[in-house]
Write a protein that holds these residues in place. Structure first.
Motif, PDB file in Angstrom:
ATOM      1  N   ILE A   1       1.008  -1.210  -0.121  1.00  0.00           N
ATOM      2  CA  ILE A   1       0.033   0.018   0.104  1.00  0.00           C
ATOM      3  C   ILE A   1       0.833   1.352   0.059  1.00  0.00           C
ATOM      4  CG2 ILE A   1      -1.840   1.128   1.317  1.00  0.00           C
ATOM      5  CD1 ILE A   1      -2.794  -1.435   0.329  1.00  0.00           C
ATOM      6  N   VAL A   2       0.713   2.259  -1.127  1.00  0.00           N
ATOM      7  CA  VAL A   2       1.508   3.175  -1.154  1.00  0.00           C
ATOM      8  C   VAL A   2       0.655   4.469  -0.576  1.00  0.00           C
ATOM      9  CG1 VAL A   2       2.904   4.906  -2.575  1.00  0.00           C
ATOM     10  CG2 VAL A   2       2.677   2.263  -2.912  1.00  0.00           C
ATOM     11  N   LEU A   3       0.912   5.180   0.345  1.00  0.00           N
ATOM     12  CA  LEU A   3       0.257   6.412   0.812  1.00  0.00           C
ATOM     13  C   LEU A   3       0.866   7.542   0.320  1.00  0.00           C
ATOM     14  CD1 LEU A   3      -0.291   5.342   4.466  1.00  0.00           C
ATOM     15  CD2 LEU A   3      -1.912   5.011   2.506  1.00  0.00           C
ATOM     16  N   THR A   4       0.070   8.749  -0.189  1.00  0.00           N
ATOM     17  CA  THR A   4       0.814   9.996  -0.558  1.00  0.00           C
ATOM     18  C   THR A   4       0.884  10.575   0.870  1.00  0.00           C
ATOM     19  OG1 THR A   4      -1.358  11.007  -0.729  1.00  0.00           O
ATOM     20  CG2 THR A   4      -0.250  10.107  -2.650  1.00  0.00           C
ATOM     21  N   PRO A   5       1.591  11.845   0.718  1.00  0.00           N
ATOM     22  CA  PRO A   5       1.694  12.492   2.084  1.00  0.00           C
ATOM     23  C   PRO A   5       0.121  13.206   2.613  1.00  0.00           C
ATOM     24  CG  PRO A   5       3.621  13.062   0.632  1.00  0.00           C
ATOM     25  CD  PRO A   5       2.470  12.131  -0.062  1.00  0.00           C
ATOM     26  N   SER A   6      -0.499  13.397   1.596  1.00  0.00           N
ATOM     27  CA  SER A   6      -1.953  13.881   2.175  1.00  0.00           C
ATOM     28  C   SER A   6      -3.011  12.681   2.836  1.00  0.00           C
ATOM     29  CB  SER A   6      -2.591  14.673   1.062  1.00  0.00           C
ATOM     30  OG  SER A   6      -2.832  13.771  -0.203  1.00  0.00           O
ATOM     31  N   ALA A   7      -2.537  11.729   1.982  1.00  0.00           N
ATOM     32  CA  ALA A   7      -3.377  10.318   2.616  1.00  0.00           C
ATOM     33  C   ALA A   7      -2.695   9.988   3.799  1.00  0.00           C
ATOM     34  CB  ALA A   7      -3.469   9.300   1.811  1.00  0.00           C
ATOM     35  N   ARG A   8      -1.617  10.064   4.108  1.00  0.00           N
ATOM     36  CA  ARG A   8      -0.975   9.838   5.349  1.00  0.00           C
ATOM     37  C   ARG A   8      -1.506  10.811   6.558  1.00  0.00           C
ATOM     38  NH1 ARG A   8       3.190   6.709   6.777  1.00  0.00           N
ATOM     39  NH2 ARG A   8       3.642   6.021   4.877  1.00  0.00           N
ATOM     40  N   GLN A   9      -1.478  11.910   6.161  1.00  0.00           N
ATOM     41  CA  GLN A   9      -1.681  13.145   7.167  1.00  0.00           C
ATOM     42  C   GLN A   9      -2.931  12.838   7.445  1.00  0.00           C
ATOM     43  OE1 GLN A   9       0.266  15.398   8.669  1.00  0.00           O
ATOM     44  NE2 GLN A   9      -1.816  15.387  10.120  1.00  0.00           N
ATOM     45  N   GLN A  10      -3.924  12.640   6.535  1.00  0.00           N
ATOM     46  CA  GLN A  10      -5.526  12.403   6.944  1.00  0.00           C
ATOM     47  C   GLN A  10      -5.862  11.420   7.787  1.00  0.00           C
ATOM     48  OE1 GLN A  10      -7.856  14.606   5.948  1.00  0.00           O
ATOM     49  NE2 GLN A  10      -9.563  13.251   6.788  1.00  0.00           N
ATOM     50  N   LEU A  11      -4.970  10.348   7.652  1.00  0.00           N
ATOM     51  CA  LEU A  11      -5.123   9.034   8.582  1.00  0.00           C
ATOM     52  C   LEU A  11      -4.604   9.151   9.948  1.00  0.00           C
ATOM     53  CD1 LEU A  11      -4.230   6.166   6.007  1.00  0.00           C
ATOM     54  CD2 LEU A  11      -6.440   6.345   7.211  1.00  0.00           C
ATOM     55  N   LEU A  12      -3.486   9.937   9.891  1.00  0.00           N
ATOM     56  CA  LEU A  12      -3.003  10.595  11.394  1.00  0.00           C
ATOM     57  C   LEU A  12      -4.003  11.125  12.070  1.00  0.00           C
ATOM     58  CD1 LEU A  12       0.519  11.430  10.231  1.00  0.00           C
ATOM     59  CD2 LEU A  12      -0.060   9.393  11.759  1.00  0.00           C
ATOM     60  N   ASP A  13      -4.999  11.984  11.466  1.00  0.00           N
ATOM     61  CA  ASP A  13      -5.991  12.757  12.171  1.00  0.00           C
ATOM     62  C   ASP A  13      -7.170  12.000  12.216  1.00  0.00           C
ATOM     63  OD1 ASP A  13      -4.249  15.030  11.912  1.00  0.00           O
ATOM     64  OD2 ASP A  13      -5.098  15.659  10.130  1.00  0.00           O
ATOM     65  N   TRP A  14      -7.327  10.858  12.023  1.00  0.00           N
ATOM     66  CA  TRP A  14      -8.414   9.943  12.221  1.00  0.00           C
ATOM     67  C   TRP A  14      -8.551   9.639  13.713  1.00  0.00           C
ATOM     68  CZ3 TRP A  14     -10.575   5.674   8.173  1.00  0.00           C
ATOM     69  CH2 TRP A  14     -11.084   6.725   7.136  1.00  0.00           C
ATOM     70  N   PRO A  15      -9.841   9.446  14.247  1.00  0.00           N
ATOM     71  CA  PRO A  15      -9.872   9.230  15.712  1.00  0.00           C
ATOM     72  C   PRO A  15      -9.913   7.704  16.126  1.00  0.00           C
ATOM     73  CG  PRO A  15     -11.792   9.715  14.883  1.00  0.00           C
ATOM     74  CD  PRO A  15     -11.022   9.977  13.918  1.00  0.00           C
ATOM     75  N   VAL A  16      -8.784   7.085  15.744  1.00  0.00           N
ATOM     76  CA  VAL A  16      -8.589   5.688  15.891  1.00  0.00           C
ATOM     77  C   VAL A  16      -8.834   5.169  17.324  1.00  0.00           C
ATOM     78  CG1 VAL A  16      -6.896   3.633  15.546  1.00  0.00           C
ATOM     79  CG2 VAL A  16      -7.203   5.772  13.855  1.00  0.00           C
ATOM     80  N   THR A  17      -9.750   4.117  17.591  1.00  0.00           N
ATOM     81  CA  THR A  17      -9.742   3.526  18.814  1.00  0.00           C
ATOM     82  C   THR A  17      -9.646   1.780  18.684  1.00  0.00           C
ATOM     83  OG1 THR A  17     -11.906   3.129  18.787  1.00  0.00           O
ATOM     84  CG2 THR A  17     -11.291   5.129  19.798  1.00  0.00           C
ATOM     85  N   ALA A  18      -9.411   1.115  19.806  1.00  0.00           N
ATOM     86  CA  ALA A  18      -9.124  -0.414  19.709  1.00  0.00           C
ATOM     87  C   ALA A  18     -10.655  -0.891  18.973  1.00  0.00           C
ATOM     88  CB  ALA A  18      -9.051  -0.771  20.961  1.00  0.00           C
ATOM     89  N   SER A  19     -11.538  -0.365  19.094  1.00  0.00           N
ATOM     90  CA  SER A  19     -12.738  -1.036  18.568  1.00  0.00           C
ATOM     91  C   SER A  19     -13.196  -0.021  17.090  1.00  0.00           C
ATOM     92  CB  SER A  19     -13.954  -0.828  19.344  1.00  0.00           C
ATOM     93  OG  SER A  19     -14.331   0.694  19.764  1.00  0.00           O
ATOM     94  N   GLN A  20     -12.417   0.702  16.899  1.00  0.00           N
ATOM     95  CA  GLN A  20     -12.728   1.320  15.452  1.00  0.00           C
ATOM     96  C   GLN A  20     -11.335   1.670  14.726  1.00  0.00           C
ATOM     97  OE1 GLN A  20     -15.980   2.623  14.332  1.00  0.00           O
ATOM     98  NE2 GLN A  20     -16.248   0.989  15.341  1.00  0.00           N
ATOM     99  N   LEU A  21     -11.027   0.803  13.879  1.00  0.00           N
ATOM    100  CA  LEU A  21      -9.590   0.930  13.112  1.00  0.00           C
ATOM    101  C   LEU A  21      -9.898   0.966  11.653  1.00  0.00           C
ATOM    102  CD1 LEU A  21      -8.274  -2.400  14.929  1.00  0.00           C
ATOM    103  CD2 LEU A  21      -7.549  -0.056  15.406  1.00  0.00           C
ATOM    104  N   PRO A  22      -8.740   1.933  11.027  1.00  0.00           N
ATOM    105  CA  PRO A  22      -9.179   2.106   9.505  1.00  0.00           C
ATOM    106  C   PRO A  22      -8.964   0.729   8.792  1.00  0.00           C
ATOM    107  CG  PRO A  22      -7.067   3.506  10.653  1.00  0.00           C
ATOM    108  CD  PRO A  22      -7.684   2.387  11.644  1.00  0.00           C
ATOM    109  N   ARG A  23      -9.906   0.858   7.885  1.00  0.00           N
ATOM    110  CA  ARG A  23     -10.118  -0.507   7.199  1.00  0.00           C
ATOM    111  C   ARG A  23     -10.262  -0.005   5.612  1.00  0.00           C
ATOM    112  NH1 ARG A  23     -11.411  -5.309   7.763  1.00  0.00           N
ATOM    113  NH2 ARG A  23     -12.038  -5.089   9.818  1.00  0.00           N
ATOM    114  N   ILE A  24      -9.498  -0.859   4.681  1.00  0.00           N
ATOM    115  CA  ILE A  24      -9.741  -0.622   3.289  1.00  0.00           C
ATOM    116  C   ILE A  24     -10.840  -1.772   2.910  1.00  0.00           C
ATOM    117  CG2 ILE A  24      -8.789  -0.991   0.745  1.00  0.00           C
ATOM    118  CD1 ILE A  24      -6.402  -0.148   2.081  1.00  0.00           C
ATOM    119  N   ASP A  25     -12.066  -1.239   2.380  1.00  0.00           N
ATOM    120  CA  ASP A  25     -13.175  -2.200   2.187  1.00  0.00           C
ATOM    121  C   ASP A  25     -13.445  -1.985   0.552  1.00  0.00           C
ATOM    122  OD1 ASP A  25     -14.079  -3.153   4.400  1.00  0.00           O
ATOM    123  OD2 ASP A  25     -15.394  -1.882   4.903  1.00  0.00           O
TER     124      ASP A  25
END
Length: 98
Positions: free
Chosen positions: A3-27
């Motif tokens: 998976i290749v992330l651009t700097p803007s995608a990386r920054q957006q993912l860093l800003d997401w409110p990730v918790t143990a029950s809500q993780l980033p998923r590609i669907d």
């Protein structure tokens, strides 16, 4: 799988409110009648058994279920724009692998 992330995608993912029950998923979302089209999206979702877990560094960990993994290319790029959100396609800058 890569998976290749651009700097803007990386920054957006860093800003997401990730918790143990809500993780980033590609669907993968299927649509179409005679011809099937696969659209990918990035969502916050609960972890699933047998997920592929991809560590992208900087604390970014992406989950991919087996259904979605079947439709992904060996290398997939993820970009982000304010207008279109996350965009999946060709290679860009930095990368992470399974």
């Amino acid at each position: 799988m890569k998976i290749v992330l651009t700097p803007s995608a990386r920054q957006q993912l860093l800003d997401w409110p990730v918790t143990a029950s809500q993780l980033p998923r590609i669907d993968a979302n299927m649509s179409g009648g005679c011809g099937i089209s696969v659209q990918f999206s990035l969502v916050l979702d609960e972890p699933r058994r047998n997920d592929a877990v991809i560590d992208c560094g900087d604390g970014i960990v992406l989950h991919i279920d087996r259904f979605t993994e079947r439709y992904m290319e060996e290398e997939m790029a993820v970009d982000f724009t304010d207008d279109a959100g996350f965009i999946f396609g060709d290679s860009y800058d930095s990368s992470c692998t399974v």
